[in-house]
Write a protein that holds these residues in place. Structure first.
Motif, PDB file in Angstrom:
ATOM      1  N   UNK A 274     -23.439  -8.550 -25.310  1.00 18.15           N
ATOM      2  CA  UNK A 274     -24.868  -8.592 -25.570  1.00 18.15           C
ATOM      3  C   UNK A 274     -25.483  -9.861 -25.018  1.00 18.15           C
ATOM      4  N   UNK A 275     -26.701 -10.158 -25.461  1.00 13.11           N
ATOM      5  CA  UNK A 275     -27.438 -11.321 -24.977  1.00 13.11           C
ATOM      6  C   UNK A 275     -27.071 -12.567 -25.773  1.00 13.11           C
ATOM      7  N   UNK A 276     -27.078 -13.700 -25.078  1.00 12.87           N
ATOM      8  CA  UNK A 276     -26.952 -14.981 -25.755  1.00 12.87           C
ATOM      9  C   UNK A 276     -27.991 -15.940 -25.193  1.00 12.87           C
ATOM     10  N   UNK A 277     -28.611 -16.692 -26.061  1.00 12.30           N
ATOM     11  CA  UNK A 277     -29.545 -17.744 -25.647  1.00 12.30           C
ATOM     12  C   UNK A 277     -29.146 -19.056 -26.318  1.00 12.30           C
ATOM     13  N   UNK A 278     -27.846 -19.242 -26.523  1.00 15.15           N
ATOM     14  CA  UNK A 278     -27.344 -20.436 -27.197  1.00 15.15           C
ATOM     15  C   UNK A 278     -27.789 -21.693 -26.447  1.00 15.15           C
ATOM     16  N   UNK A 279     -28.239 -22.692 -27.175  1.00 14.32           N
ATOM     17  CA  UNK A 279     -28.731 -23.955 -26.628  1.00 14.32           C
ATOM     18  C   UNK A 279     -27.961 -25.064 -27.327  1.00 14.32           C
ATOM     19  N   UNK A 280     -27.118 -25.759 -26.577  1.00 16.38           N
ATOM     20  CA  UNK A 280     -26.202 -26.742 -27.151  1.00 16.38           C
ATOM     21  C   UNK A 280     -26.699 -28.151 -26.840  1.00 16.38           C
ATOM     22  N   UNK A 281     -26.950 -28.913 -27.882  1.00 18.26           N
ATOM     23  CA  UNK A 281     -27.408 -30.292 -27.759  1.00 18.26           C
ATOM     24  C   UNK A 281     -26.542 -31.180 -28.658  1.00 18.26           C
ATOM     25  N   UNK A 282     -26.607 -32.511 -28.481  1.00 18.81           N
ATOM     26  CA  UNK A 282     -25.809 -33.395 -29.323  1.00 18.81           C
ATOM     27  C   UNK A 282     -25.991 -33.102 -30.810  1.00 18.81           C
ATOM     28  N   UNK A 283     -24.868 -33.093 -31.518  1.00 17.72           N
ATOM     29  CA  UNK A 283     -24.832 -32.712 -32.919  1.00 17.72           C
ATOM     30  C   UNK A 283     -24.183 -31.357 -33.118  1.00 17.72           C
ATOM     31  N   UNK A 284     -24.077 -30.574 -32.040  1.00 17.06           N
ATOM     32  CA  UNK A 284     -23.427 -29.261 -32.118  1.00 17.06           C
ATOM     33  C   UNK A 284     -21.930 -29.444 -32.345  1.00 17.06           C
ATOM     34  N   UNK A 285     -21.347 -28.598 -33.201  1.00 18.43           N
ATOM     35  CA  UNK A 285     -19.901 -28.635 -33.445  1.00 18.43           C
ATOM     36  C   UNK A 285     -19.250 -27.501 -32.656  1.00 18.43           C
ATOM     37  N   UNK A 286     -18.438 -27.874 -31.665  1.00 15.65           N
ATOM     38  CA  UNK A 286     -17.794 -26.882 -30.810  1.00 15.65           C
ATOM     39  C   UNK A 286     -16.712 -26.146 -31.581  1.00 15.65           C
ATOM     40  N   UNK A 287     -16.676 -24.814 -31.391  1.00 18.73           N
ATOM     41  CA  UNK A 287     -15.783 -23.965 -32.164  1.00 18.73           C
ATOM     42  C   UNK A 287     -14.771 -23.218 -31.305  1.00 18.73           C
ATOM     43  N   UNK A 288     -15.136 -22.917 -30.052  1.00 20.15           N
ATOM     44  CA  UNK A 288     -14.286 -22.040 -29.251  1.00 20.15           C
ATOM     45  C   UNK A 288     -13.569 -22.696 -28.100  1.00 20.15           C
ATOM     46  N   UNK A 289     -14.023 -23.887 -27.680  1.00 17.44           N
ATOM     47  CA  UNK A 289     -13.411 -24.527 -26.505  1.00 17.44           C
ATOM     48  C   UNK A 289     -12.889 -25.914 -26.874  1.00 17.44           C
ATOM     49  N   UNK A 290     -11.974 -26.397 -26.028  1.00 16.39           N
ATOM     50  CA  UNK A 290     -11.396 -27.730 -26.225  1.00 16.39           C
ATOM     51  C   UNK A 290     -11.665 -28.659 -25.058  1.00 16.39           C
ATOM     52  N   UNK A 291     -12.273 -28.136 -24.005  1.00 15.40           N
ATOM     53  CA  UNK A 291     -12.570 -28.944 -22.833  1.00 15.40           C
ATOM     54  C   UNK A 291     -13.402 -28.134 -21.859  1.00 15.40           C
ATOM     55  N   UNK A 292     -13.903 -28.819 -20.836  1.00 12.35           N
ATOM     56  CA  UNK A 292     -14.820 -28.193 -19.888  1.00 12.35           C
ATOM     57  C   UNK A 292     -14.615 -28.799 -18.509  1.00 12.35           C
ATOM     58  N   UNK A 293     -14.539 -27.929 -17.499  1.00  7.82           N
ATOM     59  CA  UNK A 293     -14.623 -28.358 -16.107  1.00  7.82           C
ATOM     60  C   UNK A 293     -15.979 -27.907 -15.589  1.00  7.82           C
ATOM     61  N   UNK A 294     -16.771 -28.844 -15.087  1.00  6.27           N
ATOM     62  CA  UNK A 294     -18.144 -28.519 -14.707  1.00  6.27           C
ATOM     63  C   UNK A 294     -18.605 -29.428 -13.585  1.00  6.27           C
ATOM     64  N   UNK A 295     -19.639 -29.000 -12.864  1.00  3.35           N
ATOM     65  CA  UNK A 295     -20.241 -29.836 -11.835  1.00  3.35           C
ATOM     66  C   UNK A 295     -21.168 -30.866 -12.482  1.00  3.35           C
ATOM     67  N   UNK A 296     -21.819 -31.661 -11.647  1.00  5.10           N
ATOM     68  CA  UNK A 296     -22.756 -32.671 -12.130  1.00  5.10           C
ATOM     69  C   UNK A 296     -24.163 -32.072 -12.164  1.00  5.10           C
ATOM     70  N   UNK A 297     -24.878 -32.288 -13.266  1.00  8.54           N
ATOM     71  CA  UNK A 297     -26.100 -31.543 -13.548  1.00  8.54           C
ATOM     72  C   UNK A 297     -27.362 -32.374 -13.346  1.00  8.54           C
ATOM     73  N   UNK A 298     -28.501 -31.666 -13.412  1.00  3.30           N
ATOM     74  CA  UNK A 298     -29.801 -32.296 -13.196  1.00  3.30           C
ATOM     75  C   UNK A 298     -30.179 -33.207 -14.357  1.00  3.30           C
ATOM     76  N   UNK A 299     -30.928 -34.275 -14.068  1.00  2.36           N
ATOM     77  CA  UNK A 299     -31.500 -35.069 -15.154  1.00  2.36           C
ATOM     78  C   UNK A 299     -32.387 -34.198 -16.043  1.00  2.36           C
ATOM     79  N   UNK A 300     -32.375 -34.476 -17.341  1.00  4.48           N
ATOM     80  CA  UNK A 300     -33.238 -33.814 -18.322  1.00  4.48           C
ATOM     81  C   UNK A 300     -32.971 -32.311 -18.445  1.00  4.48           C
TER      82      UNK A 300
END
Length: 341
Positions: A274-300
């Motif tokens: 289904x649809x997800x619009x999850x928005x993760x900001x500081x203070x979020x408690x991660x439940x499903x992952x233990x790490x992330x490989x990602x590129x470098x993102x835009x400011x703001x």
């Protein structure tokens, strides 16, 4: 939180216009409990542990950029979410010249009727005829390069290959899950030999991923919904890895957001469709992952907010400052970071 806290200076020269060749030659900034280290993506088998599981997004980018006319007016459309067999929601360029019920001629025998204008300025496009919409897009559409690349150079034949991952199978994305662009068959063989497994899920990335955060506070930003699926077998495998002491490493923020959408407070990942619009900001408690490989993102951006939630805002600001000073390449075709909190 104030969005200004997620700003940083990025020289335009740091924006990559082409991927590294070979793909796994891209640089890799590793952040873990031992500190910060400069590596390459090809070193990934040594940066992870046997028993870890990499989770890839197998979505495939469609030619979702369309140029057409309504009468004498030129209309640009970027599809971003499927709403029915022949209906797509689209962001429109020159939208002031478009009204509900207007036909748009995209050329090559491709027509659509615009309707249902939303508050964000997008329209629903209903494609005419009996041919599958996928075939219409192959005829009339173009690969939707991110705006920060498209503004600097034209699309060319290389992008048709460069902007698809080796895992791309399920057509429906209008932006690539770019962290997975770094992977090659040789790297996957090396990971397998090191005892590091992999699994796939599907999240059809929407053009909303490129929209700027216009609100002054993160609480006031509205995320666009994206469709995703984790099947029972994949959920079972993720949970088994965790039970056996392995780590779930999301490859890309798209994989991370879908896993987090499917994970409960008990940290168990369940099947999801289904649809997800999850928005993760500081203070979020991660439940499903233990790490992330990602590129470098835009400011703001919402994605810089996400990595700051995972690793801490101060640490990510310092890491990005190091990346800029060390001439890492940013954004979709750029280098990568491995974040292990």
């Amino acid at each position: 939180m104030n969005v200004d806290q997620f700003d940083f200076d990025l020289p335009p020269a740091r924006i990559a216009l082409r991927p590294a060749a070979p793909r796994d030659a891209a640089r890799l900034l590793v952040l873990d409990s031992d500190g910060t280290r400069d590596r390459t993506v090809a070193d990934l088998p040594d940066a992870l542990r046997p028993g870890d599981l990499l989770v890839f997004n197998d979505t495939r980018v469609i030619p979702a950029q369309l140029e057409g006319t309504r009468g004498a007016a030129k209309i640009g459309a970027t599809l971003h979410k499927r709403e029915g067999p022949r209906r797509w929601r689209a962001f429109i360029r020159n939208a002031k010249r478009l009204r509900d019920g207007d036909p748009i001629d995209f050329g090559a025998g491709v027509m659509a009727i615009a309707s249902d204008r939303a508050e964000d300025g997008s329209f629903a496009l209903d494609f005419a005829g009996d041919e599958p919409v996928e075939l219409l897009l192959e005829r009339a559409g173009r690969m939707p390069l991110p705006p920060y690349i498209a503004a600097k150079r034209p699309l060319d034949a290389r992008d048709a290959q460069d902007y698809q991952t080796m895992f791309a199978r399920e057509a429906g994305a209008v932006a690539a899950p770019t962290a997975a662009l770094h992977f090659t068959p040789a790297l996957m063989a090396a990971l397998d030999a090191a005892g590091i497994g992999h699994a796939t899920l599907t999240l059809h990335v929407g053009a909303g991923t490129f929209l700027p955060v216009k609100a002054a506070d993160t609480d006031d930003h509205q995320m666009h919904a994206e469709w995703g699926r984790i099947d029972q077998a994949t959920a079972d495998r993720l949970n088994a890895v965790r039970r056996d002491g392995g780590r779930i490493i999301a490859v890309g923020t798209t994989s991370l957001r879908l896993i987090e959408s499917a994970a409960g407070e008990d940290r168990v990942v369940r099947p999801f469709e289904g649809d997800t619009s999850i928005f993760i900001t500081p203070g979020y408690r991660f439940r499903g992952i233990d790490g992330l490989l990602t590129n470098f993102h835009l400011p703001r951006s919402t994605l810089f907010m996400l990595v700051s939630a995972l690793m801490g805002l101060d640490r990510m600001q310092a890491a990005y400052a190091h990346a800029v000073q060390s001439e890492y390449r940013f954004y979709s075709y750029g280098d990568a970071s491995l974040l292990l909190p």
